[in-house]
Structure formats: C-alpha cells, structure tokens
Design an enzyme around this catalytic site. Structure first.
Site, mmCIF file in Angstrom:
data_model
loop_
_atom_site.group_PDB
_atom_site.id
_atom_site.type_symbol
_atom_site.label_atom_id
_atom_site.label_comp_id
_atom_site.label_asym_id
_atom_site.label_seq_id
_atom_site.Cartn_x
_atom_site.Cartn_y
_atom_site.Cartn_z
ATOM 1 N N LYS A 112 -13.931 4.585 5.808
ATOM 2 C CA LYS A 112 -14.385 3.631 4.783
ATOM 3 C C LYS A 112 -14.895 4.286 3.504
ATOM 4 O O LYS A 112 -15.717 3.735 2.787
ATOM 5 C CB LYS A 112 -15.471 2.675 5.326
ATOM 6 C CG LYS A 112 -15.208 2.098 6.686
ATOM 7 C CD LYS A 112 -13.792 1.696 6.935
ATOM 8 C CE LYS A 112 -13.335 0.467 6.197
ATOM 9 N NZ LYS A 112 -11.888 0.220 6.469
ATOM 10 N N SER A 155 -19.307 -1.262 4.850
ATOM 11 C CA SER A 155 -17.856 -1.430 4.974
ATOM 12 C C SER A 155 -17.415 -1.221 6.425
ATOM 13 O O SER A 155 -16.583 -1.973 6.953
ATOM 14 C CB SER A 155 -17.174 -0.414 4.042
ATOM 15 O OG SER A 155 -15.785 -0.557 4.084
ATOM 16 N N HIS A 198 -9.590 11.819 9.719
ATOM 17 C CA HIS A 198 -11.030 11.532 9.741
ATOM 18 C C HIS A 198 -11.765 12.595 10.576
ATOM 19 O O HIS A 198 -12.965 12.450 10.820
ATOM 20 C CB HIS A 198 -11.312 10.177 10.395
ATOM 21 C CG HIS A 198 -11.036 8.974 9.536
ATOM 22 N ND1 HIS A 198 -11.200 8.964 8.173
ATOM 23 C CD2 HIS A 198 -10.650 7.720 9.870
ATOM 24 C CE1 HIS A 198 -10.891 7.748 7.710
ATOM 25 N NE2 HIS A 198 -10.564 6.990 8.721
HETATM 26 P P1 A3P Z 1 -15.110 -2.248 1.147
HETATM 27 O O1 A3P Z 1 -15.096 -2.624 2.616
HETATM 28 O O2 A3P Z 1 -16.478 -1.877 0.663
HETATM 29 O O3 A3P Z 1 -14.437 -3.269 0.285
HETATM 30 P P2 A3P Z 1 -10.887 3.463 3.726
HETATM 31 O O4 A3P Z 1 -9.556 3.355 3.056
HETATM 32 O O5 A3P Z 1 -11.448 4.852 3.741
HETATM 33 O O6 A3P Z 1 -10.891 2.801 5.076
HETATM 34 O O7 A3P Z 1 -11.930 2.646 2.805
HETATM 35 C C1 A3P Z 1 -11.833 1.247 2.698
HETATM 36 C C2 A3P Z 1 -12.765 0.807 1.580
HETATM 37 O O8 A3P Z 1 -12.205 1.218 0.308
HETATM 38 C C3 A3P Z 1 -12.926 -0.712 1.521
HETATM 39 O O9 A3P Z 1 -14.241 -0.916 0.988
HETATM 40 C C4 A3P Z 1 -11.818 -1.066 0.532
HETATM 41 O O10 A3P Z 1 -11.970 -2.342 -0.060
HETATM 42 C C5 A3P Z 1 -12.020 0.050 -0.499
HETATM 43 N N1 A3P Z 1 -10.835 0.233 -1.371
HETATM 44 C C6 A3P Z 1 -9.562 0.412 -1.034
HETATM 45 N N2 A3P Z 1 -8.760 0.494 -2.129
HETATM 46 C C7 A3P Z 1 -9.571 0.379 -3.205
HETATM 47 C C8 A3P Z 1 -9.345 0.392 -4.623
HETATM 48 N N3 A3P Z 1 -8.133 0.526 -5.151
HETATM 49 N N4 A3P Z 1 -10.444 0.230 -5.415
HETATM 50 C C9 A3P Z 1 -11.669 0.098 -4.895
HETATM 51 N N5 A3P Z 1 -11.940 0.088 -3.554
HETATM 52 C C10 A3P Z 1 -10.901 0.230 -2.721
#
Ligand code: A3P
Length: 282
Positions: A42, A127, A97
């Site tokens: 996340k 998140s 990860h």
């Molecule tokens: P939130 O749950 O706070 O919205 P990962 O890819 O490491 O699993 O992280 C997921 C998080 O990154 C989620 O956060 C997701 O919405 C956010 N995310 C993914 N793409 C994004 C983008 N282009 N801009 C901003 N946040 C992004």
C-alpha cells in the site's frame, strides 16, 4: 482463504506464497538490466509499476492499456508468475514486498537496479486496513484499533513497516537503489522523473498515471481479479489515492501512540535522505 505462510519471521498470505515460491524469490538470478520495485504493501507499488511501464515504452500507452500490471511487472515471490519472470525482454520489471534481508544476497550478485517506494506509515495502515476487507487472501482485520495495534507490533502480513523501510534503507551502500516516497510522487512526479524523458513520454505519464486514469484502467486497477480473490463489493483497490487520509481514521490517542513508536523506531534513521521529502509520521 486467509491461510498464513511464515517465512523469514514474517507472515504472508498462503494463498499467494508457498515456501517453494519464496525460496525461488531469494535465489532468483537477477540480471544486471533488471529493475526491481520494492515496497511495503500500500505504498504506491501499482503507481510505480505504471510509471516504469510508460518509461520503458517511451510513452507508448498500449502495453499499459492492454497487458495486466501483474504481467508487466510480475511479483517475484508469488506462485503465479514463473513464466512472466522468464521474460526475455531486454529490461525486466519485477515487483516485491519481501524485506531487504532476504533479497539482498541475490541482488548484490547481480547489479540489478532497485526502486524503493515508501509512504507515510499512517496512510499505509489506513490503506492496508481497507485492503483487508477487499482482499480475500488477507485475514479479517478486526476493528481499526486492533489492526493498528498489530501494525505497530509488526504482526500484520508482510511484517513490520519499520523493519521493512529500515532494511531497504540499510542497503544503500550495497545495492544500486533509488528511494522515493509516495508523497513525492504526488508532489513532484514530473520533476522527479528527470530530464532524459521527452515531452511525449512525460505527457503520456502525466495522463496515464493520474489517480483517476489508473482507477479506470482495468489493466492497472485489479478489477479483473475474480471476486473469490478480491471482493469488489467491499471497495476499490484504487481507493482514494490521497496523502493524509489517516487523519480521518486515527483518534488522538492512536496518533500519540503511533508518534511515540515512530520516534523510537525511526528517530535515528536517516529516512530524510531517502528522498528530498521526509516520509515522517506527520
Ligand atoms: P489508498 O488506499 O490510500 O487510496 P499499492 O499499489 O502499493 O498497493 O498501493 C495502493 C495505494 O496507492 C492505494 O491508496 C491507491 O489508491 C494508491 N494509488 C494507486 N495509484 C495511484 C495514483 N496514480 N495516484 C495516487 N495514488 C495511487
């Protein structure tokens, strides 16, 4: 679901990992041309996968729009991606990860490049908490308070955020590693991406990697994952994508406890140097 696999002292979702897939990861033959995206969950993994896909394609959005992200940037330690990892492409993009301590030996031998993305742990825990409702391969998180306690103890899946960040920061001298924060991606994506990118690539990056564009791209937003694995009625993978959402979730007491532990764990680490902006507790 919700089966747990324990590896190197951390628990992981057994649905995605086996001891064999984890050993495969730690003995992986990296190539000098490989680029590994390493993150705690996340923290902006999917965002970085999109950015690098676009950079490698020089701004051609076709791969990012037609190939699922898990094939473009397969997970090193998961059971599903052996074939994708055998890709003969000149430059493989790989995602993990896993903590630095289990991958460092294989990486050190190879000269592969690593991109480590970190995010404010308060936004990470929020998140991650929401993601536990969506992802059926993760256990029931219980209340936010229970989950936060387990996060601070480091007993959630993928282990301690503090250990993860400090472990990868500690590899600075030994690996070819680039550190960036989620917050920095938000603030300074264009500038951070640097000069060698032509205007067309930068334009494609800006358009394709915005939160809304990624939220709506089925090749990036995980909506194609069957509902037995992700319960899409519980919310979206691309949830909010903002900095500071933790403020809507933390009580003053939870915030005080978090700040104290953050200071204890990270106080003397030079996290500031991992990027121009600090992923501080606040
Ligand atoms: P939130 O749950 O706070 O919205 P990962 O890819 O490491 O699993 O992280 C997921 C998080 O990154 C989620 O956060 C997701 O919405 C956010 N995310 C993914 N793409 C994004 C983008 N282009 N801009 C901003 N946040 C992004």
């Amino acid at each position: 679901m919700g089966v747990t696999e324990t590896f190197a002292g951390i628990s992981l979702p057994g649905h995605l990992h086996t001891q064999e897939s984890l050993s495969f990861a730690t003995t992986f033959q990296f190539r000098p041309t490989d680029v590994l995206i390493a993150t705690y969950p996340k923290s902006g993994t999917t965002w970085m996968q999109e950015i690098l896909t676009l950079m490698f394609s020089h701004g051609d959005v076709l791969p990012a729009k037609t190939i699922p992200n898990w094939e473009r940037a397969p997970w090193l330690e998961q059971i599903y991606f052996r074939d994708a990892l055998q890709d003969t492409a000149a430059r493989r993009l790989i995602t993990t990860h896993l903590p630095a301590r289990v991958l460092a030996p294989a990486l050190q031998q190879s000269k592969a490049k690593v991109i480590y993305v970190a995010r404010n742990p308060k936004d990470v825990v929020v998140s991650f908490y929401h993601f536990h409702h969506l992802a059926k391969f993760l256990p029931d998180p219980g209340s936010f308070d229970t989950f936060l306690t387990r996060f601070l103890e480091g007993t959630v899946h993928y282990g301690s955020w503090f250990d993860h960040v400090k472990g990868w920061l500690g590899q600075r001298q030994h690996l070819d590693i680039f550190y960036v924060t989620y917050e920095e991606l938000h603030q300074r994506l264009g500038a951070f991406l640097g000069c060698p990118l032509g205007p067309e690539t930068l334009r494609a990056l800006e358009e394709h990697c915005s939160f809304v564009a990624m939220r709506d791209n089925t090749m990036a937003n995980y909506s194609l994952i069957p509902s037995e694995i992700m319960d899409h009625s519980q919310g979206r993978f691309m949830r909010k994508g903002v900095v500071g959402d933790w403020r809507d979730h933390f009580s003053p007491l939870q915030n005080a406890l978090f700040n104290r532990l953050y200071q204890e764990e990270m106080g003397d680490s030079d996290l500031q140097t991992m990027s121009q902006r600090q992923t501080s507790g606040d």
